[in-house]
Design a protein around this motif. Structure first.
Motif, PDB file in Angstrom:
ATOM      1  N   UNK A  73     -90.028  21.270 -90.457  1.00 35.62           N
ATOM      2  CA  UNK A  73     -88.644  20.806 -90.452  1.00 35.62           C
ATOM      3  C   UNK A  73     -87.732  21.769 -91.207  1.00 35.62           C
ATOM      4  N   UNK A  74     -87.106  22.736 -90.500  1.00 32.63           N
ATOM      5  CA  UNK A  74     -86.178  23.660 -91.132  1.00 32.63           C
ATOM      6  C   UNK A  74     -84.718  23.354 -90.774  1.00 32.63           C
ATOM      7  N   UNK A  75     -84.415  22.080 -90.484  1.00 33.30           N
ATOM      8  CA  UNK A  75     -83.043  21.695 -90.161  1.00 33.30           C
ATOM      9  C   UNK A  75     -82.139  21.922 -91.365  1.00 33.30           C
ATOM     10  N   UNK A  76     -80.806  21.836 -91.217  1.00 33.03           N
ATOM     11  CA  UNK A  76     -79.919  21.971 -92.378  1.00 33.03           C
ATOM     12  C   UNK A  76     -80.233  20.945 -93.467  1.00 33.03           C
ATOM     13  N   UNK A  77     -79.880  21.287 -94.709  1.00 26.23           N
ATOM     14  CA  UNK A  77     -80.231  20.462 -95.868  1.00 26.23           C
ATOM     15  C   UNK A  77     -79.943  18.982 -95.676  1.00 26.23           C
ATOM     16  N   UNK A  78     -78.764  18.685 -95.179  1.00 28.34           N
ATOM     17  CA  UNK A  78     -78.344  17.294 -95.052  1.00 28.34           C
ATOM     18  C   UNK A  78     -79.078  16.517 -93.991  1.00 28.34           C
ATOM     19  N   UNK A  79     -79.891  17.205 -93.178  1.00 28.23           N
ATOM     20  CA  UNK A  79     -80.659  16.554 -92.115  1.00 28.23           C
ATOM     21  C   UNK A  79     -82.156  16.537 -92.399  1.00 28.23           C
ATOM     22  N   UNK A  80     -82.597  17.143 -93.488  1.00 24.18           N
ATOM     23  CA  UNK A  80     -84.026  17.170 -93.797  1.00 24.18           C
ATOM     24  C   UNK A  80     -84.602  15.760 -93.857  1.00 24.18           C
ATOM     25  N   UNK A  81     -83.926  14.874 -94.583  1.00 25.81           N
ATOM     26  CA  UNK A  81     -84.461  13.537 -94.796  1.00 25.81           C
ATOM     27  C   UNK A  81     -84.609  12.732 -93.524  1.00 25.81           C
ATOM     28  N   UNK A  82     -83.566  12.694 -92.714  1.00 31.82           N
ATOM     29  CA  UNK A  82     -83.579  11.845 -91.527  1.00 31.82           C
ATOM     30  C   UNK A  82     -84.632  12.304 -90.527  1.00 31.82           C
ATOM     31  N   UNK A  83     -84.806  13.623 -90.384  1.00 32.12           N
ATOM     32  CA  UNK A  83     -85.783  14.109 -89.412  1.00 32.12           C
ATOM     33  C   UNK A  83     -87.213  14.054 -89.953  1.00 32.12           C
ATOM     34  N   UNK A  84     -87.371  14.138 -91.253  1.00 35.99           N
ATOM     35  CA  UNK A  84     -88.701  13.923 -91.821  1.00 35.99           C
ATOM     36  C   UNK A  84     -89.150  12.492 -91.587  1.00 35.99           C
ATOM     37  N   UNK A  85     -88.260  11.528 -91.817  1.00 33.81           N
ATOM     38  CA  UNK A  85     -88.594  10.124 -91.562  1.00 33.81           C
ATOM     39  C   UNK A  85     -88.899   9.911 -90.078  1.00 33.81           C
ATOM     40  N   UNK A  86     -88.061  10.464 -89.212  1.00 31.73           N
ATOM     41  CA  UNK A  86     -88.297  10.316 -87.771  1.00 31.73           C
ATOM     42  C   UNK A  86     -89.653  10.891 -87.379  1.00 31.73           C
ATOM     43  N   UNK A  87     -90.026  12.002 -87.985  1.00 30.86           N
ATOM     44  CA  UNK A  87     -91.297  12.635 -87.644  1.00 30.86           C
ATOM     45  C   UNK A  87     -92.494  11.788 -88.080  1.00 30.86           C
ATOM     46  N   UNK A  88     -92.465  11.292 -89.321  1.00 33.21           N
ATOM     47  CA  UNK A  88     -93.619  10.492 -89.774  1.00 33.21           C
ATOM     48  C   UNK A  88     -93.697   9.174 -89.008  1.00 33.21           C
ATOM     49  N   UNK A  89     -92.545   8.639 -88.643  1.00 33.49           N
ATOM     50  CA  UNK A  89     -92.564   7.401 -87.864  1.00 33.49           C
ATOM     51  C   UNK A  89     -93.050   7.636 -86.442  1.00 33.49           C
ATOM     52  N   UNK A  90     -93.041   8.900 -86.014  1.00 33.25           N
ATOM     53  CA  UNK A  90     -93.611   9.274 -84.715  1.00 33.25           C
ATOM     54  C   UNK A  90     -95.080   9.656 -84.834  1.00 33.25           C
ATOM     55  N   UNK A 113     -90.188   5.366 -97.066  1.00 37.36           N
ATOM     56  CA  UNK A 113     -90.533   5.275 -95.646  1.00 37.36           C
ATOM     57  C   UNK A 113     -91.848   5.997 -95.351  1.00 37.36           C
ATOM     58  N   UNK A 114     -92.063   7.131 -95.993  1.00 36.43           N
ATOM     59  CA  UNK A 114     -93.293   7.893 -95.778  1.00 36.43           C
ATOM     60  C   UNK A 114     -94.496   7.127 -96.309  1.00 36.43           C
ATOM     61  N   UNK A 115     -94.332   6.490 -97.451  1.00 39.51           N
ATOM     62  CA  UNK A 115     -95.441   5.774 -98.085  1.00 39.51           C
ATOM     63  C   UNK A 115     -95.892   4.553 -97.278  1.00 39.51           C
ATOM     64  N   UNK A 116     -95.076   4.122 -96.349  1.00 42.11           N
ATOM     65  CA  UNK A 116     -95.488   3.036 -95.455  1.00 42.11           C
ATOM     66  C   UNK A 116     -96.410   3.531 -94.351  1.00 42.11           C
ATOM     67  N   UNK A 117     -96.602   4.842 -94.270  1.00 35.36           N
ATOM     68  CA  UNK A 117     -97.466   5.449 -93.256  1.00 35.36           C
ATOM     69  C   UNK A 117     -98.651   6.128 -93.946  1.00 35.36           C
ATOM     70  N   UNK A 118     -99.534   6.704 -93.152  1.00 36.14           N
ATOM     71  CA  UNK A 118    -100.643   7.477 -93.706  1.00 36.14           C
ATOM     72  C   UNK A 118    -100.426   8.975 -93.479  1.00 36.14           C
ATOM     73  N   UNK A 119     -99.164   9.372 -93.283  1.00 37.18           N
ATOM     74  CA  UNK A 119     -98.865  10.758 -92.973  1.00 37.18           C
ATOM     75  C   UNK A 119     -98.717  11.598 -94.250  1.00 37.18           C
ATOM     76  N   UNK A 120     -99.052  12.873 -94.134  1.00 38.25           N
ATOM     77  CA  UNK A 120     -98.908  13.823 -95.233  1.00 38.25           C
ATOM     78  C   UNK A 120     -97.581  14.559 -95.085  1.00 38.25           C
ATOM     79  N   UNK A 121     -96.827  14.629 -96.177  1.00 36.39           N
ATOM     80  CA  UNK A 121     -95.553  15.361 -96.189  1.00 36.39           C
ATOM     81  C   UNK A 121     -95.568  16.317 -97.379  1.00 36.39           C
ATOM     82  N   UNK A 122     -95.264  17.563 -97.115  1.00 37.70           N
ATOM     83  CA  UNK A 122     -95.230  18.611 -98.140  1.00 37.70           C
ATOM     84  C   UNK A 122     -93.841  19.237 -98.160  1.00 37.70           C
ATOM     85  N   UNK A 123     -93.238  19.357 -99.346  1.00 36.89           N
ATOM     86  CA  UNK A 123     -91.991  20.106 -99.479  1.00 36.89           C
ATOM     87  C   UNK A 123     -92.344  21.584 -99.588  1.00 36.89           C
ATOM     88  N   UNK A 124     -91.615  22.414 -98.848  1.00 40.80           N
ATOM     89  CA  UNK A 124     -92.020  23.813 -98.644  1.00 40.80           C
ATOM     90  C   UNK A 124     -91.562  24.746 -99.767  1.00 40.80           C
TER      91      UNK A 124
END
Length: 331
Positions: A73-90, A113-124
């Motif tokens: 997810x290399x979207x603009x700063x203000x969109x990092x959160x929304x697309x990270x959530x969309x990705x883990x929910x997918x 939102x991430x903690x409700x899933x079993x997905x791994x998220x790493x800040x780059x």
């Protein structure tokens, strides 16, 4: 996973070749499987240029692709959160570019939102996985420098083009969000504790947007911190200076170590220089992600760390008078 980790890129981003495309060619066990752009012709052109087998016509289409394991997810700063959530929910794991979100409140919401899933998220924060930083922490933790007294770090670069999205306030732009989040992260990591912001002085390059900022920090135990960032400098400065009661550790170029980095240690009348590795830090970051996905290894730049970094950034913006950044609206 029994197959290569298949990565999809969310947008035809300029950072992606260095950050994920070339590392995926160099690191066994990963492959770039798809890219998406809002203009499918852009996605196709990008895919052809970088040898990516699949081009999607929308971000949503990429997230729905069953052949993708991880979203970069290399979207603009203000969109990092929304697309990270969309990705883990997918159902996707995520490697999200820094900063994690626009502000700490959003970071907490995204983490929940991430903690409700079993997905791994790493800040780059790729630099954190490089041997230069690993060795710096070993030296500090060994006691060779004595008790910590102060940590200073700067990421100062020449001016960005005026039409760069990093100047865009509506997309959570600013020097602290772009390069400055790195030295904030480094001083927190070295001290191993969370600071209070004593003061922050910013130079406003666009309305509400910092071209440069200097932040004074106070850590527990009377350890002081100083962070400098700039996108309007005439001369680059990328460094860290760690001072203890017995000695000093200087790190040249800690944030882009593959472009040349070194550790200089001075204790008493003795001095030595170490150059741990010139391999790209992005390779080490990708290996760490694969280790987490394949073997359950803990993520260093995890959700708690991401929230804590945004807390400091918010406090610095408030102290500077500019005010914290706000999330953008998903389109």
């Amino acid at each position: 996973m029994t197959h290569n980790i298949r990565i999809g890129i969310l947008g035809a981003a300029g950072i992606a070749p260095a950050a994920i495309i070339r590392p995926a060619r160099a690191v066994e066990g990963a492959e770039i499987a798809a890219v998406a752009a809002r203009d499918v012709s852009v996605a196709r052109e990008y895919a052809a240029e970088h040898g990516i087998p699949k081009a999607h016509s929308s971000y949503e289409e990429l997230l729905a692709d069953p052949d993708i394991d991880v979203i970069y997810n290399p979207t603009p700063n203000g969109l990092h959160g929304v697309w990270t959530v969309a990705a883990v929910q997918s159902g996707k794991h995520v490697l999200s570019e820094k900063p994690f979100t626009a502000n700490a409140e959003e970071a907490r919401s995204v983490a929940a939102a991430i903690r409700e899933t079993d997905r791994t998220v790493m800040e780059a924060f790729h630099y954190r996985y490089h041997p230069v930083m690993t060795r710096a922490l070993e030296i500090v933790r060994s006691g060779e420098l004595g008790d910590l007294v102060s940590v200073e770090s700067g990421f100062v670069v020449a001016g960005r083009p005026r039409d760069d999205i990093r100047w865009n306030l509506s997309l959570a732009g600013g020097g602290l969000m772009d390069v400055g989040c790195y030295p904030v992260h480094l001083v927190r990591t070295i001290v191993g504790a969370e600071p209070s912001v004593l003061s922050a002085t910013a130079v406003e390059s666009e309305p509400g947007v910092d071209g440069e900022i200097t932040i004074q920090l106070q850590f527990p135990g009377q350890v002081t911190g100083l962070v400098r960032s700039s996108m309007i400098a005439t001369e680059p400065e990328v460094y860290a200076t760690i001072t203890g009661t017995k000695g000093v550790l200087e790190i040249d170029n800690p944030f882009i170590p593959h472009n040349g980095s070194a550790l200089t240690i001075r204790v008493g009348d003795k001095e030595r220089r170490e150059e741990p590795s010139t391999e790209p830090s992005y390779n080490f970051q990708l290996r760490a992600l694969l280790d987490s996905l394949n073997n359950g290894a803990p993520v260093i730049t995890d959700l708690d760390d991401a929230i804590a970094n945004m807390v400091v950034i918010d406090a610095a913006y408030e102290a500077s008078g500019l005010g914290r950044r706000m999330p953008a609206t998903r389109t």
